[in-house]
Design a protein around this motif. Structure first.
Motif, short mmCIF file in Angstrom:
data_model
loop_
_atom_site.label_atom_id
_atom_site.label_comp_id
_atom_site.label_asym_id
_atom_site.label_seq_id
_atom_site.Cartn_x
_atom_site.Cartn_y
_atom_site.Cartn_z
N GLN A 99 0.86 -1.19 0.00
CA GLN A 99 0.00 0.00 0.00
C GLN A 99 0.89 1.24 0.00
N LEU A 100 0.45 2.26 -0.72
CA LEU A 100 1.23 3.49 -0.82
C LEU A 100 0.31 4.70 -0.69
N ILE A 101 0.67 5.61 0.22
CA ILE A 101 -0.11 6.85 0.38
C ILE A 101 0.59 7.95 -0.40
N GLN A 102 -0.14 8.52 -1.33
CA GLN A 102 0.36 9.65 -2.12
C GLN A 102 -0.67 10.76 -2.02
N GLY A 103 -0.26 11.87 -1.39
CA GLY A 103 -1.25 12.90 -1.09
C GLY A 103 -2.18 12.35 -0.02
N ASN A 104 -3.46 12.34 -0.30
CA ASN A 104 -4.43 11.75 0.63
C ASN A 104 -5.02 10.45 0.09
N VAL A 105 -4.39 9.93 -0.95
CA VAL A 105 -4.93 8.73 -1.61
C VAL A 105 -4.09 7.50 -1.26
N VAL A 106 -4.77 6.42 -0.86
CA VAL A 106 -4.09 5.14 -0.59
C VAL A 106 -4.23 4.26 -1.83
N LYS A 107 -3.09 3.88 -2.41
CA LYS A 107 -3.10 2.99 -3.58
C LYS A 107 -2.59 1.62 -3.15
N THR A 108 -3.19 0.58 -3.70
CA THR A 108 -2.77 -0.79 -3.40
C THR A 108 -2.21 -1.44 -4.66
N PHE A 109 -1.01 -2.02 -4.52
CA PHE A 109 -0.34 -2.70 -5.64
C PHE A 109 -0.15 -4.17 -5.28
N SER A 110 -0.58 -5.06 -6.17
CA SER A 110 -0.31 -6.48 -5.97
C SER A 110 1.10 -6.79 -6.47
N SER A 111 1.62 -7.93 -6.10
CA SER A 111 2.97 -8.31 -6.52
C SER A 111 3.08 -8.43 -8.05
N HIS A 112 1.95 -8.62 -8.73
CA HIS A 112 1.95 -8.70 -10.20
C HIS A 112 2.26 -7.33 -10.83
N LYS A 113 2.01 -6.25 -10.08
CA LYS A 113 2.18 -4.88 -10.61
C LYS A 113 3.47 -4.22 -10.13
N ILE A 114 4.21 -4.92 -9.24
CA ILE A 114 5.42 -4.34 -8.64
C ILE A 114 6.67 -4.96 -9.26
N PHE A 115 7.65 -4.12 -9.56
CA PHE A 115 8.98 -4.61 -9.93
C PHE A 115 9.91 -4.53 -8.72
N TYR A 116 9.88 -3.38 -8.01
CA TYR A 116 10.83 -3.12 -6.93
C TYR A 116 10.27 -2.05 -6.01
N PHE A 117 10.58 -2.13 -4.72
CA PHE A 117 10.32 -0.99 -3.84
C PHE A 117 11.38 -0.91 -2.75
N GLU A 118 11.58 0.31 -2.28
CA GLU A 118 12.59 0.56 -1.25
C GLU A 118 11.98 1.42 -0.17
N ILE A 119 12.30 1.11 1.09
CA ILE A 119 11.79 1.90 2.21
C ILE A 119 12.94 2.27 3.14
N TYR A 120 12.73 3.36 3.90
CA TYR A 120 13.61 3.63 5.03
C TYR A 120 12.84 3.20 6.27
N ASP A 121 13.33 2.14 6.90
CA ASP A 121 12.65 1.54 8.04
C ASP A 121 13.19 2.17 9.33
N LYS A 122 12.38 3.01 9.96
CA LYS A 122 12.82 3.70 11.19
C LYS A 122 12.99 2.72 12.35
N LEU A 123 12.28 1.61 12.32
CA LEU A 123 12.37 0.66 13.42
C LEU A 123 13.73 -0.03 13.48
N VAL A 124 14.36 -0.21 12.32
CA VAL A 124 15.70 -0.82 12.28
C VAL A 124 16.77 0.18 11.87
N ASP A 125 16.34 1.43 11.58
CA ASP A 125 17.24 2.52 11.21
C ASP A 125 18.09 2.14 9.99
N ASN A 126 17.40 1.70 8.94
CA ASN A 126 18.14 1.27 7.74
C ASN A 126 17.22 1.26 6.52
N TYR A 127 17.86 1.35 5.34
CA TYR A 127 17.12 1.21 4.08
C TYR A 127 16.95 -0.28 3.78
#
Length: 200
Positions: free
Chosen positions: A54-82
């Motif tokens: 799920q991705l929030i852009q502006g005030n809109v929540v978009k949902t992507f299935s694994s069929h529509k995703i190639f790659y994603f990257e996050i900064y995880d504050k809980l582990v302090d790492n990308y």
């Protein structure tokens, strides 16, 4: 007085188990690349068991299935790492392949991947005042190895299975594990072993 003390210990244990946060349950800054090569930035929450992001852009929540995703990257504050994730075709049943989400723990000729799930396990309480056990949520990792040719091997932590996967340099890997007292079923040690194998 003692009853009140025991009650406070019990409540504290319950609060700690409920207060625990897991990375898959919180929103992270990041970006996503779709299979159509679009880059979308925003707040990201992932669910490996459902294979959705799920991705929030502006005030809109978009949902992507694994069929529509190639790659994603996050900064995880809980582990302090990308953290980096790919959607990779995987044989879930005999002759049936679908793209599912994997996290990349180490990338090389032999890459180490993982998938996570939140599981419940019984934990013994060693308190002198309150014995027994309680149920605690915990992140469980399943590891996979991705070969250069695209083949993916599931790895369940057995040293013998690891030696089969790393058969090219199994004797060197065995010596490295013994010398450094590494455990073949622990995330950090497995990353070290994979890095060593790729460096040979």
């Amino acid at each position: 007085m003692r009853r009140l003390f025991l009650f406070m210990i019990f409540c504290a244990a319950g609060f700690l188990s409920h207060a625990q946060e897991f990375s898959s349950e919180v929103w992270h800054d990041g970006y996503l690349i779709t299979t159509e090569d679009d880059t979308v930035r925003g707040l990201i929450k992932y669910d490996m068991e459902a294979n959705i992001v799920q991705l929030i852009q502006g005030n809109v929540v978009k949902t992507f299935s694994s069929h529509k995703i190639f790659y994603f990257e996050i900064y995880d504050k809980l582990v302090d790492n990308y953290r980096q994730f790919y959607s990779i075709p995987y044989n879930v049943n005999y002759n049936y392949e679908i793209p599912i989400i994997f996290e990349v723990l180490y990338e090389g000729p032999l890459s180490l991947l993982s998938r996570e799930a939140i599981v419940q396990e019984s934990v013994s309480n060693s308190s002198a005042y309150w014995g027994g056990s309680f149920i605690q949520d915990k992140v469980h990792y399943t590891f996979y190895f991705l070969h250069k040719d695209g083949k993916i091997d599931i790895y369940l932590g057995k040293k013998s299975d690891l030696m089969n996967i790393m058969s090219k340099h199994s004797s060197e890997v065995k010596s490295f594990i013994k010398k450094n007292r590494l455990k073949t079923d622990e995330l950090r040690d497995l990353i070290r072993i994979t890095a060593f194998y790729n460096a040979i």
